[in-house]
Design a protein around this motif. Structure first.
Motif, mmCIF file in Angstrom:
data_model
loop_
_atom_site.group_PDB
_atom_site.id
_atom_site.type_symbol
_atom_site.label_atom_id
_atom_site.label_comp_id
_atom_site.label_asym_id
_atom_site.label_seq_id
_atom_site.Cartn_x
_atom_site.Cartn_y
_atom_site.Cartn_z
ATOM 1 N N TYR A 244 -30.611 -15.790 -30.152
ATOM 2 C CA TYR A 244 -32.198 -15.710 -29.815
ATOM 3 C C TYR A 244 -32.487 -14.017 -29.180
ATOM 4 O O TYR A 244 -33.767 -13.758 -29.703
ATOM 5 C CB TYR A 244 -32.463 -16.472 -29.249
ATOM 6 C CG TYR A 244 -33.183 -18.024 -30.140
ATOM 7 C CD1 TYR A 244 -32.307 -17.769 -31.657
ATOM 8 C CD2 TYR A 244 -33.329 -19.450 -29.320
ATOM 9 C CE1 TYR A 244 -32.966 -19.648 -32.323
ATOM 10 C CE2 TYR A 244 -33.110 -20.381 -29.906
ATOM 11 C CZ TYR A 244 -32.930 -20.079 -31.688
ATOM 12 O OH TYR A 244 -32.204 -21.289 -32.186
ATOM 13 N N LEU A 245 -31.951 -13.400 -27.910
ATOM 14 C CA LEU A 245 -31.931 -12.647 -27.399
ATOM 15 C C LEU A 245 -31.910 -11.586 -28.553
ATOM 16 O O LEU A 245 -32.453 -10.491 -27.885
ATOM 17 C CB LEU A 245 -32.106 -12.450 -26.262
ATOM 18 C CG LEU A 245 -32.123 -13.682 -25.020
ATOM 19 C CD1 LEU A 245 -31.513 -13.019 -24.146
ATOM 20 C CD2 LEU A 245 -33.009 -13.433 -24.153
ATOM 21 N N LEU A 246 -31.390 -11.633 -29.071
ATOM 22 C CA LEU A 246 -30.800 -10.584 -29.620
ATOM 23 C C LEU A 246 -31.541 -9.956 -30.990
ATOM 24 O O LEU A 246 -31.980 -8.843 -31.398
ATOM 25 C CB LEU A 246 -29.048 -10.761 -30.504
ATOM 26 C CG LEU A 246 -28.490 -9.474 -31.578
ATOM 27 C CD1 LEU A 246 -28.539 -8.236 -30.274
ATOM 28 C CD2 LEU A 246 -27.385 -10.120 -32.174
ATOM 29 N N ILE A 247 -32.200 -11.102 -31.332
ATOM 30 C CA ILE A 247 -33.055 -10.680 -32.215
ATOM 31 C C ILE A 247 -34.358 -9.637 -32.268
ATOM 32 O O ILE A 247 -34.142 -8.660 -33.361
ATOM 33 C CB ILE A 247 -33.921 -11.874 -33.275
ATOM 34 C CG1 ILE A 247 -33.546 -13.595 -33.382
ATOM 35 C CG2 ILE A 247 -35.036 -11.994 -33.662
ATOM 36 C CD1 ILE A 247 -33.587 -14.464 -33.837
ATOM 37 N N ALA B 121 -21.614 -5.390 -28.978
ATOM 38 C CA ALA B 121 -22.268 -4.765 -27.979
ATOM 39 C C ALA B 121 -22.129 -3.260 -26.828
ATOM 40 O O ALA B 121 -23.167 -3.474 -26.047
ATOM 41 C CB ALA B 121 -22.464 -6.397 -27.641
ATOM 42 N N ARG B 122 -21.112 -3.951 -26.581
ATOM 43 C CA ARG B 122 -19.879 -3.101 -24.891
ATOM 44 C C ARG B 122 -20.230 -1.421 -25.984
ATOM 45 O O ARG B 122 -20.722 -0.574 -25.248
ATOM 46 C CB ARG B 122 -18.689 -3.251 -24.723
ATOM 47 C CG ARG B 122 -18.460 -4.566 -24.352
ATOM 48 C CD ARG B 122 -17.394 -4.877 -23.796
ATOM 49 N NE ARG B 122 -16.955 -6.268 -23.320
ATOM 50 C CZ ARG B 122 -15.783 -6.720 -23.438
ATOM 51 N NH1 ARG B 122 -14.926 -5.936 -24.116
ATOM 52 N NH2 ARG B 122 -16.168 -8.017 -23.213
ATOM 53 N N GLY B 123 -19.978 -1.359 -26.733
ATOM 54 C CA GLY B 123 -19.512 0.173 -28.042
ATOM 55 C C GLY B 123 -21.570 0.808 -28.246
ATOM 56 O O GLY B 123 -21.235 2.000 -27.904
ATOM 57 N N ILE C 152 -31.890 -7.614 -21.051
ATOM 58 C CA ILE C 152 -31.248 -8.650 -20.964
ATOM 59 C C ILE C 152 -29.837 -10.020 -21.736
ATOM 60 O O ILE C 152 -29.524 -10.549 -21.436
ATOM 61 C CB ILE C 152 -32.357 -9.639 -21.246
ATOM 62 C CG1 ILE C 152 -33.692 -9.204 -20.546
ATOM 63 C CG2 ILE C 152 -32.591 -11.354 -21.184
ATOM 64 C CD1 ILE C 152 -35.394 -9.638 -20.937
ATOM 65 N N TYR C 153 -29.864 -9.399 -23.394
ATOM 66 C CA TYR C 153 -28.727 -10.053 -23.832
ATOM 67 C C TYR C 153 -27.669 -9.688 -23.275
ATOM 68 O O TYR C 153 -26.551 -9.987 -22.958
ATOM 69 C CB TYR C 153 -29.460 -9.467 -25.305
ATOM 70 C CG TYR C 153 -28.290 -9.697 -26.143
ATOM 71 C CD1 TYR C 153 -27.556 -10.756 -26.941
ATOM 72 C CD2 TYR C 153 -26.768 -8.846 -26.091
ATOM 73 C CE1 TYR C 153 -26.685 -11.254 -27.699
ATOM 74 C CE2 TYR C 153 -25.353 -8.968 -27.531
ATOM 75 C CZ TYR C 153 -25.683 -10.028 -27.783
ATOM 76 O OH TYR C 153 -24.991 -10.380 -28.345
ATOM 77 N N LEU C 154 -27.251 -8.034 -22.848
ATOM 78 C CA LEU C 154 -25.727 -8.040 -22.149
ATOM 79 C C LEU C 154 -25.951 -8.948 -20.584
ATOM 80 O O LEU C 154 -24.951 -9.227 -20.748
ATOM 81 C CB LEU C 154 -25.790 -6.343 -21.714
ATOM 82 C CG LEU C 154 -25.963 -5.520 -23.230
ATOM 83 C CD1 LEU C 154 -25.434 -3.925 -22.625
ATOM 84 C CD2 LEU C 154 -24.219 -5.982 -23.545
ATOM 85 N N TYR C 155 -26.597 -8.647 -19.861
ATOM 86 C CA TYR C 155 -26.636 -9.180 -18.482
ATOM 87 C C TYR C 155 -26.225 -11.077 -19.157
ATOM 88 O O TYR C 155 -25.664 -11.527 -17.966
ATOM 89 C CB TYR C 155 -28.150 -9.154 -18.020
ATOM 90 C CG TYR C 155 -27.988 -10.228 -16.261
ATOM 91 C CD1 TYR C 155 -26.721 -9.138 -15.581
ATOM 92 C CD2 TYR C 155 -28.801 -10.462 -16.108
ATOM 93 C CE1 TYR C 155 -27.484 -9.899 -14.012
ATOM 94 C CE2 TYR C 155 -28.708 -11.401 -15.037
ATOM 95 C CZ TYR C 155 -27.554 -11.050 -13.823
ATOM 96 O OH TYR C 155 -27.672 -11.729 -12.626
#
Length: 443
Positions: free
Chosen positions: A130-133, A58-60, A114-117
């Motif tokens: 669920y935020l990644l969906i 996710a970072r990359g 939101i997912y990253l935070y």
């Protein structure tokens, strides 16, 4: 010195932008699925290695998204400035998926932030997943909508032209034109396949360098399993794409195979050199294969280039684009299937050096196949920007200084390329996985 022609420079600039953007667009579509699979497996198996995979991928991914935004904006700008006549038609008919593509991107970007935070902020990890969906859905939806625009350019539908005026406009018919099913399926499947190989190459090079931590092996197992699935699906969809071309763009299929005479039992030609007399030398001829590709019947008749006016024929160089795309697809399928087979055999080492090198090589080859596929699609549509309705020269601008724009955008892409490579290398070299595993107490 090249004589200034706004059509030529517009094509070069748009082609350069698309060639650069497609790298980040492909990753943008495929990586969210890989992150989602890693986090899902990590949660279900309570496996910290897979959760860390998701976190680092996710970072990359965020860096590539940022560059994709810039190149995507450049494409939108160039469509308006360089292809005003085309956009006048497209704005009336195919503007719906253009708008929806922007909406899908913002949908993805909001939930990605939101997912990253919110890493480690939920007691139940599944809530974070669920935020990644929406991120994965938004990424694929973005690819879907923009591909329908390209599909429309190949099979324009959803409007009538009466005395030069567009009437009876049906945006949904324009979106869901005959090219949409095969094009969308092929674009999405190949994006997932390419992204899997890109991530697999990272794990493969780590293992080749002697970093034999189970983290890298799990990364390789996941990515190559996904690659095998989508290598098969991409091949099957490619077969359907051949049948679509035979029905709707037979001149493109014939040009791709240097098939000049209408005949049954048509062979498929790989490689070779086309002489001035339109004879193919040094090519590998596979009997009946073109008839099978076009109609699923080894004796079926395949329309040849002799049936079309010469001014309507695509450039014959697309033969090499098609061959490269197919050859690389076969290589990727073979490598991924060999890995899966060896993985399931006792006493077989799927992490042997020759296979790891093949996996590592698969990443740049997969990206090359993506480039060849888009070049085949775009160059193979010539001389049309809207097949049968508007030629490319008719859709282009007549403005001056397109050459200056070309130089400026090439400089921009060079700066972006150096920046993204530098940032990614610094990001992961300053925080190696072995150190992060120790910091998190993961064995």
């Amino acid at each position: 010195m090249i004589e200034y022609d706004p059509v030529i420079f517009s094509r070069i600039l748009t082609g350069t932008t698309l060639a650069f953007h497609i790298i980040f667009a492909t990753i943008g579509v495929g990586i969210p699925l890989m992150i989602a699979l890693a986090e899902w497996i990590g949660i279900k198996r309570n496996d910290e290695h897979y959760l860390l995979l998701a976190r680092r991928w996710a970072r990359g991914f965020v860096i590539t998204v940022a560059v994709g935004v810039v190149t995507g904006t450049a494409i939108g700008l160039q469509l308006s400035l360089l292809w005003p006549n085309f956009m006048q038609v497209a704005g009336h008919v195919i503007s719906l998926p253009m708008f929806m593509e922007t909406f899908a991107f913002f949908f993805e970007a909001i939930f990605l932030g939101i997912y990253l935070y919110t890493w480690d902020r939920f007691k139940k990890k599944i809530y974070h997943f669920y935020l990644l969906i929406p991120v994965a859905i938004g990424a694929s939806a973005s690819g879907f909508f923009i591909t329908t625009v390209n599909s429309f350019m190949n099979t324009p539908r959803g409007f009538d032209i009466n005395n030069g005026v567009l009437t009876n406009i049906n945006p949904l018919a324009a979106m869901f034109n005959p090219a949409t099913p095969t094009k969308v399926a092929h674009v999405l499947s190949s994006a997932y396949l390419t992204s899997a190989f890109v991530l697999a190459a990272i794990a493969a090079i780590a293992l080749l360098r002697g970093r034999n931590h189970v983290y890298h092996k799990k990364a390789l197992n996941l990515t190559m399993t996904v690659a095998a699935v989508f290598a098969i699906s991409t091949a099957l969809i490619g077969d359907l794409s051949g049948k679509f071309l035979a029905e709707y763009q037979p001149e493109k299929l014939a040009a791709a195979e240097w098939h000049f005479e209408t005949t049954g039992e048509a062979p498929l030609i790989l490689g070779g050199i086309l002489t001035a007399d339109k004879e193919v030398k040094y090519g590998l001829e596979i009997p009946y294969a073109l008839s099978i590709l076009a109609h699923g019947n080894p004796t079926a008749e395949v329309i040849g280039l002799e049936e079309f006016p010469e001014e309507d024929l695509p450039p014959f160089i697309i033969h090499y684009f098609f061959d490269l795309m197919v050859a690389i697809g076969m290589f990727l399928a073979a490598v991924s299937m060999v890995f899966i087979v060896m993985q399931r055999k006792k006493n077989w080492n799927e992490h042997n050096r020759p296979l790891l090198w093949a996996i590592f090589l698969g990443a740049p080859l997969a990206m090359l196949a993506i480039e060849m596929g888009w070049m085949f699609a775009e160059v193979g549509r010539q001389p049309w920007i809207l097949v049968g309705l508007m030629r490319t020269a008719e859709g282009a601008t007549t403005a001056t200084h397109v050459d200056t724009m070309l130089y400026m955008f090439v400089l921009l892409y060079l700066v972006l390329s150096i920046s993204v490579v530098t940032v990614l290398l610094k990001m992961f070299k300053s925080n190696p996985i072995e150190q992060e595993l120790r910091d998190r107490g993961i064995e």
